[in-house]
Design a protein around this motif. Sequence first.
Motif, short mmCIF file in Angstrom:
data_model
loop_
_atom_site.label_atom_id
_atom_site.label_comp_id
_atom_site.label_asym_id
_atom_site.label_seq_id
_atom_site.Cartn_x
_atom_site.Cartn_y
_atom_site.Cartn_z
N GLU A 80 -41.21 54.13 -55.51
CA GLU A 80 -40.30 53.79 -56.39
C GLU A 80 -40.03 54.88 -57.49
OE1 GLU A 80 -41.44 50.07 -58.34
OE2 GLU A 80 -41.50 49.14 -56.61
N ALA A 81 -41.09 55.67 -57.76
CA ALA A 81 -40.96 56.79 -58.58
C ALA A 81 -39.86 57.56 -58.09
CB ALA A 81 -42.26 57.31 -58.74
N ALA A 82 -39.73 57.93 -57.01
CA ALA A 82 -38.85 59.17 -56.12
C ALA A 82 -37.45 58.27 -56.29
CB ALA A 82 -39.24 59.26 -54.78
N ILE A 83 -37.26 57.09 -56.00
CA ILE A 83 -35.97 56.16 -56.22
C ILE A 83 -35.34 56.68 -57.84
CG2 ILE A 83 -34.55 54.18 -56.42
CD1 ILE A 83 -35.12 55.30 -53.44
N ALA A 84 -36.47 56.32 -58.66
CA ALA A 84 -36.02 56.40 -59.87
C ALA A 84 -35.70 57.90 -60.55
CB ALA A 84 -37.13 56.04 -61.15
N GLN A 85 -36.45 58.79 -59.86
CA GLN A 85 -36.24 60.34 -60.25
C GLN A 85 -34.60 60.47 -59.51
OE1 GLN A 85 -38.56 63.13 -58.14
NE2 GLN A 85 -37.83 64.82 -58.98
N ALA A 86 -34.44 60.04 -58.31
CA ALA A 86 -33.10 60.48 -57.93
C ALA A 86 -31.89 59.70 -58.55
CB ALA A 86 -33.01 59.76 -56.33
N VAL A 87 -32.23 58.50 -59.11
CA VAL A 87 -31.06 57.95 -60.05
C VAL A 87 -30.89 58.77 -61.16
CG1 VAL A 87 -30.61 55.92 -61.63
CG2 VAL A 87 -31.91 55.45 -59.20
N GLN A 88 -32.02 59.32 -61.98
CA GLN A 88 -31.56 60.11 -62.89
C GLN A 88 -30.94 61.31 -62.81
OE1 GLN A 88 -32.31 58.78 -66.13
NE2 GLN A 88 -32.66 57.30 -64.85
N VAL A 89 -31.17 61.99 -61.56
CA VAL A 89 -30.30 63.16 -61.03
C VAL A 89 -28.88 62.68 -60.87
CG1 VAL A 89 -30.17 64.90 -59.38
CG2 VAL A 89 -32.46 64.14 -60.05
N LEU A 90 -28.75 61.67 -60.37
CA LEU A 90 -27.33 61.34 -60.20
C LEU A 90 -26.67 61.10 -61.61
CD1 LEU A 90 -27.84 58.68 -56.96
CD2 LEU A 90 -26.56 60.96 -57.00
N ALA A 91 -27.37 60.35 -62.42
CA ALA A 91 -26.85 60.04 -63.49
C ALA A 91 -26.45 61.17 -64.31
CB ALA A 91 -27.88 58.99 -64.40
N ALA A 92 -27.18 62.26 -64.20
CA ALA A 92 -26.95 63.53 -64.95
C ALA A 92 -25.95 64.21 -64.34
CB ALA A 92 -28.30 63.99 -64.99
N GLY A 93 -25.42 63.77 -63.16
CA GLY A 93 -24.28 64.80 -62.61
C GLY A 93 -24.96 65.44 -61.47
N GLY A 94 -26.18 65.25 -61.01
CA GLY A 94 -26.49 66.31 -60.07
C GLY A 94 -26.17 65.57 -58.64
N LEU A 95 -27.13 66.24 -57.62
CA LEU A 95 -26.81 66.01 -56.16
C LEU A 95 -28.30 65.54 -55.83
CD1 LEU A 95 -24.91 68.75 -54.68
CD2 LEU A 95 -24.05 66.66 -55.76
N VAL A 96 -28.25 64.54 -54.82
CA VAL A 96 -29.40 63.81 -54.20
C VAL A 96 -28.99 63.65 -52.65
CG1 VAL A 96 -30.85 61.91 -54.06
CG2 VAL A 96 -30.27 62.83 -56.25
N ALA A 97 -29.93 64.13 -51.66
CA ALA A 97 -29.79 63.63 -50.31
C ALA A 97 -30.74 62.56 -49.94
CB ALA A 97 -30.19 64.93 -49.52
N PHE A 98 -30.10 61.51 -49.17
CA PHE A 98 -30.89 60.55 -48.97
C PHE A 98 -30.51 59.84 -47.41
CE2 PHE A 98 -26.57 59.39 -50.64
CZ PHE A 98 -26.26 58.28 -50.06
N VAL A 103 -28.73 50.35 -55.30
CA VAL A 103 -29.27 49.15 -56.04
C VAL A 103 -29.61 49.75 -57.48
CG1 VAL A 103 -30.43 47.08 -56.47
CG2 VAL A 103 -29.70 47.39 -54.36
N ALA A 104 -30.57 50.70 -57.56
CA ALA A 104 -31.05 51.14 -58.75
C ALA A 104 -30.30 51.98 -59.50
CB ALA A 104 -32.56 52.07 -58.35
#
Length: 329
Positions: A8-26, A128-129
């Motif tokens: 869950e912490a990794a998902i939360a971290q990824a959401v913050q990256v996306l919200a800040a305009g960054g890139l996440v691979a999944f 979802v997050a």
Amino acid sequence: MVVNGSDEAAIAQAVQVLAAGGLVAFATETVYGLGADAASDAAVAGIFSAKGRPSDHPLIVHVPDAASAEAFAADIPPVARKLMDAFWPGPLTLILARRDGMAEAAAGGHATVGLRCPAHPVAHRLLVAAAANDPPVRGVAAPSANRFGRVSPTTAQHVADEFGQELLVLDGGACPVGIESAIVDCTRGAPVLLRPGTLAREKIEAACGQRLRLPEEVDGAAPRASGTLEAHYAPNAKVRMMDARSLQTALNVLGEDAGSIAVYARTVMRSRSARLRRMPDDAVETARQLFSVLRDFDSQGVKLIWVETLPEDDAWEGVRDRLRRAAAS
């Protein structure tokens, strides 16, 4: 940085990256995606830059559920609703009329948008997050997480090999489907298959109650869609399709000089020097391992990859499509 996609912490971290305009691979069930906030043209520009992908070549927007599609689609016709009900979440992308002001960069500036609801639990948790974030990320634009035109990644390590350790990668294990989603255009009055996947054509037709058309059977130009260029999905080695007899004959002629050749075939082949890999007799299992096999051959430094010609039945349509495009590069 590869992290556990179930954390869950990794998902939360990824959401913050996306919200800040960054890139996440999944991880998704098809291949790993390289994602950005679909509603942010600046964030999406980062995908095109990282991949080296032309900015007019549209991306697929991933959403957490069918209701979320309405944020990006101006119209969802009945045939699209039927396909959503039957196959979402799952490996099916629908091309729909794009809502004005939404996902323009992700759509490559076109009037249509490709939407998919992935079934993989890592992708689902992320979407979802992200949608529940403040401010919300309602959809994630995500092509395959590889350099443009190259072999799609089906493990987190494949992504790390492409982009290094600076990119956040949500690891969900090996992708269970292994090739990209089928794409159906729902904007021209009849459902049109733009790209085959592992969903059987007859299942799609049964769900929508209509025969799937090919692009040339319907009036008007087909909308541009992800992964439909003539040359795509290509390893560094040159791919060539050959029937089993021609394959074995060529190997016999080359003898000890076949060391730079890899062979992927259902028929048992014999060679003193070529790298031989057995292709499953089952289309679903072949799709699951195809991109990983191509990447593995590349890692061995081969110059040529010879692949046995595939069966002509519909079950192999998605694999045939990927190999045909790989061989065209």
